[in-house]
Design a protein around this motif. Structure first.
Motif, PDB file in Angstrom:
ATOM      1  N   ARG A 140      19.380 -48.081   8.729  1.00  0.00           N
ATOM      2  CA  ARG A 140      19.923 -46.919   8.038  1.00  0.00           C
ATOM      3  C   ARG A 140      20.248 -47.251   6.581  1.00  0.00           C
ATOM      4  O   ARG A 140      19.980 -46.472   5.665  1.00  0.00           O
ATOM      5  N   ALA A 168      18.698 -45.655   3.192  1.00  0.00           N
ATOM      6  CA  ALA A 168      19.594 -45.064   2.200  1.00  0.00           C
ATOM      7  C   ALA A 168      19.370 -45.677   0.821  1.00  0.00           C
ATOM      8  O   ALA A 168      19.370 -44.966  -0.196  1.00  0.00           O
ATOM      9  N   ALA A 199      16.150 -44.267  -0.641  1.00  0.00           N
ATOM     10  CA  ALA A 199      16.346 -42.902  -1.135  1.00  0.00           C
ATOM     11  C   ALA A 199      17.140 -42.908  -2.430  1.00  0.00           C
ATOM     12  O   ALA A 199      16.843 -42.145  -3.366  1.00  0.00           O
ATOM     13  N   VAL A 203      23.549 -40.662  -3.506  1.00  0.00           N
ATOM     14  CA  VAL A 203      22.562 -40.451  -2.446  1.00  0.00           C
ATOM     15  C   VAL A 203      22.722 -41.507  -1.360  1.00  0.00           C
ATOM     16  O   VAL A 203      22.700 -41.217  -0.157  1.00  0.00           O
ATOM     17  N   ARG A 220      25.748 -40.847   0.754  1.00  0.00           N
ATOM     18  CA  ARG A 220      25.617 -39.628   1.544  1.00  0.00           C
ATOM     19  C   ARG A 220      24.815 -39.904   2.823  1.00  0.00           C
ATOM     20  O   ARG A 220      25.154 -39.420   3.909  1.00  0.00           O
ATOM     21  N   ILE A 221      23.752 -40.687   2.685  1.00  0.00           N
ATOM     22  CA  ILE A 221      22.915 -41.011   3.849  1.00  0.00           C
ATOM     23  C   ILE A 221      23.590 -42.064   4.731  1.00  0.00           C
ATOM     24  O   ILE A 221      23.537 -41.983   5.968  1.00  0.00           O
ATOM     25  N   ALA A 222      24.228 -43.040   4.102  1.00  0.00           N
ATOM     26  CA  ALA A 222      24.913 -44.115   4.839  1.00  0.00           C
ATOM     27  C   ALA A 222      26.369 -44.147   4.383  1.00  0.00           C
ATOM     28  O   ALA A 222      26.724 -44.892   3.460  1.00  0.00           O
TER      29      ALA A 222
END
Length: 444
Positions: free
Chosen positions: A22, A26, A29, A52, A55-57
């Motif tokens: 993950r 992240a 991205a 970013v 937000r993802i991780a």
């Protein structure tokens, strides 16, 4: 062997496979977002990368801190410069192994900014991190820093931080929770709130920074009694809180070490306050195992940390850029501004703090006899304050227009010999206009 004292590495972190995958996605991205920001000429992309990424991780901050030796620097004023000084000192101690070090050199000091910097140096096992005051508690809990530098407290961004004692209370609680596993704290003995905040730490190295600004330290943070000052030292008559004896001292342009040796930092950044920052950085570097001479050598390479004190030509005007975010910062910056005219840029968006009542706590009277160009969205508020200070001024709200105005005025001065370059104009700005200036100058 300059790296001898830094030879031991942090324990390797074991990250579970799902976390690792993950986090890898992240980071990818975030890097893509940063590339888009650079291609769109919106900046370096460090900030959007971190946003970013986190937000993802959401746990990227603590995952990326794992397995590193961490030194953290916090405080209201001076943390960017002190972080640069400390990072340069550690690099000097590392010698040829400088890639082992990561730092958030751009000053992005919230969770996502720190995560952004760490994501770009996954193999670096030493991290020197500027840390926002509100992030210190999480840094202590998740980063488990070896050294935590606590510089000062001053009223700053009051609409977000409220009263500064609440921040000190969070530091104090975090250090108490950490107990004997907590960091060695390098703390400013001249700041009562810092002393109180560091009071629960297991190990403290005190630095007497000879701080001149005392307006934010009138009351005892422990009991509320008005503090007394005698012979340059503060004490609370109502409880046992008092200025502790310091092992590191600032004495004019010199720093006195715990062994009584006097060293002159000979910095390439100006101001007596930067000697104080250097004393804290030097104390922290030696706690990390850097030899004194190597640390000083590294610190002397720092010139314009994150654009502070940089000189750039903007809209025809060569200006020296100074950052001042609050009354304590202005008290230090104004004596450095010796040009005539001088440009002052004021804004009040979230990054600056929306409350500009602090303008009335700054001694703008010292600019009497010179011309001030007030610029920025809150230039009119500054103009009112300058009027009461009896300082001659003109209001040019647009930053670019203000620079052009100064250029035109200087060019038309009949006393100017065009063959001799003019000295830079000093430009003091709050955070948001300062960032705009750096972008205009191509420095970010």
């Amino acid at each position: 062997m300059p790296a001898a004292n830094l030879a031991h590495r942090a324990d390797p972190a074991v990250m579970r496979l799902p976390d690792r995958l993950r986090l890898r996605a992240a980071v990818a991205a975030g890097n893509l977002a940063a590339l888009g920001s650079r291609l769109a000429n919106r900046g370096s992309g460090a900030s959007i990368r971190g946003q970013v990424l986190t937000r993802i991780a959401p746990d990227a901050f603590k995952l990326l801190l794992r397995g590193r030796r961490v030194a953290s620097v916090s405080g209201t004023n001076g943390k960017t410069t002190t972080t640069h000084l400390l990072a340069a000192a550690v690099r000097s101690g590392l010698g040829a192994e400088t890639r082992r070090l990561v730092t958030n050199a751009d000053g992005a000091n919230l969770h996502y900014g720190i995560a952004s910097a760490l994501s770009q140096a996954r193999l670096a096992d030493i991290a020197v991190l500027e840390t926002d005051e509100r992030v210190v508690s999480d840094m202590i809990a998740y980063g488990r820093p070896e050294v935590l530098v606590l510089l000062n407290f001053s009223r700053d961004q009051l609409d977000r931080n409220h009263e500064i004692k609440s921040l000190g209370r969070s530091w104090r609680a975090a250090l108490q929770r950490a107990g004997h596993d907590g960091p060695t704290v390098v703390a400013n003995a001249a700041d009562p709130l810092v002393v109180w905040s560091a009071g629960t730490a297991a190990n403290v190295v005190w630095v007497d920074t000879a701080t001149l600004w005392t307006a934010d330290a009138a009351l005892c943070p422990a009991c509320g009694t008005v503090l007394a000052t005698s012979d340059g030292r503060w004490d609370c008559p109502g409880c046992d809180l008092t200025q502790p004896a310091a092992s590191w001292l600032v004495d004019g342009a010199e720093i006195v070490t715990p062994h009584g040796d006097r060293v002159t930092p000979a910095l390439r950044v100006p101001g007596s306050f930067n000697v104080s920052n250097a004393a804290c950085a030097l104390a922290a570097a030696t706690e990390l195992g850097v030899e004194l001479d190597a640390a000083l050598h590294g610190m002397r390479t720092v010139t314009a940390p994150a654009g502070r004190f940089a000189t750039a030509t903007l809209h025809g005007t060569t200006a020296r850029l100074l950052l001042a975010k609050n009354p304590a910062g202005w008290a230090e910056a104004l004596p450095l501004a010796t040009s005539d005219p001088v440009i002052l840029a004021i804004d009040s968006v979230a990054a600056d703090g929306k409350d500009v009542s602090w303008l009335w706590d700054v001694e703008y009277e010292q600019l009497q006899g010179r011309t001030v160009v007030a610029t920025g969205p809150r230039a009119q508020d500054l103009a009112v304050r300058l009027s009461y200070a009896q300082v001659e001024h003109q209001v040019v709200p647009d930053l670019a227009a203000a620079l052009t105005t100064v250029h035109d005025q200087r060019s038309s001065d009949p006393g100017v010999n065009g063959s001799i370059p003019q000295a830079p104009v000093d430009l003091i700005a709050t955070y948001t206009p300062f960032q705009k200036l750096l972008k205009m100058a191509g420095l970010r």
